[in-house]
Design a protein around this motif. Sequence first.
Motif, PDB file in Angstrom:
ATOM      1  N   VAL A 158       0.843  -1.204   0.000  1.00  9.64           N
ATOM      2  CA  VAL A 158       0.000   0.000   0.000  1.00  9.64           C
ATOM      3  C   VAL A 158       0.873   1.247   0.000  1.00  9.64           C
ATOM      4  N   ALA A 159       1.902   1.262   0.829  1.00  6.13           N
ATOM      5  CA  ALA A 159       2.785   2.433   0.911  1.00  6.13           C
ATOM      6  C   ALA A 159       3.496   2.682  -0.419  1.00  6.13           C
ATOM      7  N   GLN A 160       3.895   1.614  -1.090  1.00  3.27           N
ATOM      8  CA  GLN A 160       4.555   1.773  -2.386  1.00  3.27           C
ATOM      9  C   GLN A 160       3.610   2.386  -3.415  1.00  3.27           C
ATOM     10  N   LEU A 215       6.578   7.878   4.806  1.00  5.45           N
ATOM     11  CA  LEU A 215       5.137   7.904   5.029  1.00  5.45           C
ATOM     12  C   LEU A 215       4.815   7.063   6.249  1.00  5.45           C
ATOM     13  N   THR A 216       3.823   7.474   7.000  1.00  5.29           N
ATOM     14  CA  THR A 216       3.304   6.678   8.115  1.00  5.29           C
ATOM     15  C   THR A 216       1.865   6.296   7.803  1.00  5.29           C
ATOM     16  N   LEU A 217       1.547   5.005   7.993  1.00  9.12           N
ATOM     17  CA  LEU A 217       0.195   4.486   7.808  1.00  9.12           C
ATOM     18  C   LEU A 217      -0.279   4.008   9.174  1.00  9.12           C
ATOM     19  N   LEU A 218      -1.243   4.693   9.744  1.00 11.39           N
ATOM     20  CA  LEU A 218      -1.688   4.435  11.108  1.00 11.39           C
ATOM     21  C   LEU A 218      -3.106   3.899  11.129  1.00 11.39           C
ATOM     22  N   LEU A 219      -3.293   2.798  11.848  1.00  6.85           N
ATOM     23  CA  LEU A 219      -4.624   2.318  12.202  1.00  6.85           C
ATOM     24  C   LEU A 219      -4.868   2.653  13.662  1.00  6.85           C
ATOM     25  N   GLN A 220      -6.027   3.204  13.975  1.00  4.33           N
ATOM     26  CA  GLN A 220      -6.367   3.483  15.363  1.00  4.33           C
ATOM     27  C   GLN A 220      -7.728   2.884  15.689  1.00  4.33           C
ATOM     28  N   PHE A 244      -6.761   4.167   7.082  1.00  8.07           N
ATOM     29  CA  PHE A 244      -5.478   4.602   7.616  1.00  8.07           C
ATOM     30  C   PHE A 244      -5.498   6.113   7.814  1.00  8.07           C
ATOM     31  N   VAL A 245      -4.792   6.577   8.825  1.00  4.55           N
ATOM     32  CA  VAL A 245      -4.395   7.973   8.892  1.00  4.55           C
ATOM     33  C   VAL A 245      -2.988   8.034   8.306  1.00  4.55           C
ATOM     34  N   ILE A 246      -2.818   8.881   7.292  1.00  2.88           N
ATOM     35  CA  ILE A 246      -1.536   9.000   6.601  1.00  2.88           C
ATOM     36  C   ILE A 246      -0.877  10.312   6.988  1.00  2.88           C
ATOM     37  N   ASN A 247       0.406  10.258   7.292  1.00  6.45           N
ATOM     38  CA  ASN A 247       1.152  11.505   7.419  1.00  6.45           C
ATOM     39  C   ASN A 247       2.501  11.408   6.738  1.00  6.45           C
ATOM     40  N   ILE A 248       2.981  12.558   6.301  1.00  4.39           N
ATOM     41  CA  ILE A 248       4.250  12.682   5.606  1.00  4.39           C
ATOM     42  C   ILE A 248       5.380  12.625   6.628  1.00  4.39           C
ATOM     43  N   GLY A 249       6.475  11.926   6.288  1.00  2.00           N
ATOM     44  CA  GLY A 249       7.640  11.895   7.145  1.00  2.00           C
ATOM     45  C   GLY A 249       8.711  12.882   6.690  1.00  2.00           C
ATOM     46  N   GLU A 250       9.692  13.089   7.560  1.00  2.00           N
ATOM     47  CA  GLU A 250      10.738  14.079   7.294  1.00  2.00           C
ATOM     48  C   GLU A 250      11.566  13.746   6.056  1.00  2.00           C
ATOM     49  N   MET A 251      11.741  12.468   5.752  1.00  2.00           N
ATOM     50  CA  MET A 251      12.547  12.112   4.589  1.00  2.00           C
ATOM     51  C   MET A 251      11.866  12.502   3.280  1.00  2.00           C
ATOM     52  N   LEU A 252      10.532  12.437   3.239  1.00  2.00           N
ATOM     53  CA  LEU A 252       9.822  12.872   2.039  1.00  2.00           C
ATOM     54  C   LEU A 252       9.784  14.398   1.972  1.00  2.00           C
ATOM     55  N   TYR A 277      -5.631   1.571  21.533  1.00  2.00           N
ATOM     56  CA  TYR A 277      -4.685   0.757  20.789  1.00  2.00           C
ATOM     57  C   TYR A 277      -4.513   1.342  19.388  1.00  2.00           C
ATOM     58  N   SER A 278      -3.292   1.280  18.886  1.00  2.24           N
ATOM     59  CA  SER A 278      -3.055   1.710  17.508  1.00  2.24           C
ATOM     60  C   SER A 278      -1.921   0.892  16.912  1.00  2.24           C
ATOM     61  N   ILE A 279      -1.856   0.901  15.580  1.00  5.14           N
ATOM     62  CA  ILE A 279      -0.847   0.144  14.831  1.00  5.14           C
ATOM     63  C   ILE A 279      -0.253   1.095  13.802  1.00  5.14           C
ATOM     64  N   ALA A 280       1.034   1.416  13.961  1.00  7.50           N
ATOM     65  CA  ALA A 280       1.685   2.408  13.108  1.00  7.50           C
ATOM     66  C   ALA A 280       2.746   1.735  12.247  1.00  7.50           C
ATOM     67  N   TYR A 281       2.645   1.932  10.937  1.00  5.71           N
ATOM     68  CA  TYR A 281       3.613   1.400   9.982  1.00  5.71           C
ATOM     69  C   TYR A 281       4.402   2.565   9.415  1.00  5.71           C
ATOM     70  N   PHE A 282       5.740   2.480   9.498  1.00  3.95           N
ATOM     71  CA  PHE A 282       6.614   3.559   9.069  1.00  3.95           C
ATOM     72  C   PHE A 282       7.368   3.115   7.812  1.00  3.95           C
ATOM     73  N   PHE A 283       6.968   3.661   6.677  1.00  2.25           N
ATOM     74  CA  PHE A 283       7.588   3.356   5.385  1.00  2.25           C
ATOM     75  C   PHE A 283       8.812   4.250   5.247  1.00  2.25           C
ATOM     76  N   SER A 284       9.996   3.636   5.207  1.00  7.65           N
ATOM     77  CA  SER A 284      11.238   4.379   5.380  1.00  7.65           C
ATOM     78  C   SER A 284      12.249   4.040   4.291  1.00  7.65           C
ATOM     79  N   PRO A 285      13.218   4.915   4.074  1.00  3.63           N
ATOM     80  CA  PRO A 285      14.257   4.617   3.087  1.00  3.63           C
ATOM     81  C   PRO A 285      15.105   3.422   3.501  1.00  3.63           C
ATOM     82  N   SER A 286      15.609   2.705   2.520  1.00  4.83           N
ATOM     83  CA  SER A 286      16.526   1.610   2.776  1.00  4.83           C
ATOM     84  C   SER A 286      17.858   2.160   3.289  1.00  4.83           C
ATOM     85  N   LEU A 287      18.435   1.477   4.272  1.00  3.38           N
ATOM     86  CA  LEU A 287      19.756   1.878   4.754  1.00  3.38           C
ATOM     87  C   LEU A 287      20.802   1.778   3.643  1.00  3.38           C
ATOM     88  N   HIS A 288      20.575   0.909   2.675  1.00  7.88           N
ATOM     89  CA  HIS A 288      21.525   0.716   1.582  1.00  7.88           C
ATOM     90  C   HIS A 288      21.506   1.877   0.590  1.00  7.88           C
TER      91      HIS A 288
END
Length: 367
Positions: A158-160, A215-220, A244-252, A277-288
């Motif tokens: 979904v994040a992609q 990007l952060t994809l949050l279920l609450q 989902f509640v979506i918010n922009i992250g600093e890397m974007l 209760y909530s479930i937060a997914y953090f879509f982040s850049p690859s360390l590589h």
Amino acid sequence: MSTLASALRPAPALDALPVINLEELGDGEQHTPAHSRLARIAREIGFFYLEGHGIAPDQIARLEAAARQFFALPPAAKQQIAMAQTRHFRGYTGVGGEITRLQPDLREQIDFGEELPAVPPGPDTPQWWGLQGPNQWPTAQPELQADILLWLDTTRAVAQRLLKAFLIALEQPASALNQLVAPPHNNRLKIIHYPGQASGQSDQGVGPHKDGGLLTLLLQDQVGGLQVQTAQGWLDVPPRNNAFVINIGEMLELATNGYLRANVHRVRSPGAGISRYSIAYFFSPSLHAHEVPLLQLPPHLASQARGPESDPLNPLFSHIGTNALKGRVRSHLDVAQRFYPQQYAEHQAALASLDPAQTAAAQAYAY
């Protein structure tokens, strides 16, 4: 009115977050009015609800039930996977164990990441490679592993799709950030329980902050408490079923030179006797990928880019590993002190150098 003048106008006051339907953005590469709306919403507020994501309600319900089951375990069973025993910042953290804006967050949580082999430490291996590694899994709830790994795969897809939509919205090639998010992945998942707090006590479920990834994809659940900061003050973000509640992250924000906005948000604790209760997914850049690239926006969008903002207590680095480790160190001091003593000492020295006015400003973290 000129494009620049329009960009300088204050955003209209919001009384509720907008809703984006991912299906309306499609899977093609053609720019549509839905993409223009996505870019405008992301720039003005950086938060929205996402529907039409295609994740089955049964899968959401199963993970939510698994979360409640874990937090109902005896303390010893939860501490069996304590984050403090691994350098990978994976595992359980009790109430008050994570720090935001110099104050303890009143939540307990489990942190997971992509299941990958650890990079062996060595004199020539940067410390931030410690962020990659295996998860810890509770023996008292063995079925949790399959649920988490499936969720990481499902939510990544979904994040992609959403990242591709953002790129099209900004008139970029849909593949412009493929290398930034290529395997091996560096995405994280946090499952959170906010216990109720009595009146008159701290209600910092989590303090004001920006998210550090893309990007952060949050279920609450159905208990409120999430708030996003706007020019008019704090805006409540009430639950929306299976959205989902979506918010922009600093890397974007960094990649778009501040055209897309990573906004400040917080969670207020529920009242006594109530759990959230909530479930937060953090879509982040690859360390590589090492560095966050700067997208070359077309002139009419580039003129509206305000440059990335940087928190003085949490400076923003374009180097992915350095930035990610810095964020983990300042949030989980017990892990940092044990496994990253140099970074821990640097963080403590920076805090000691603050005068009272700087400390108060850091704790408030307001625009």
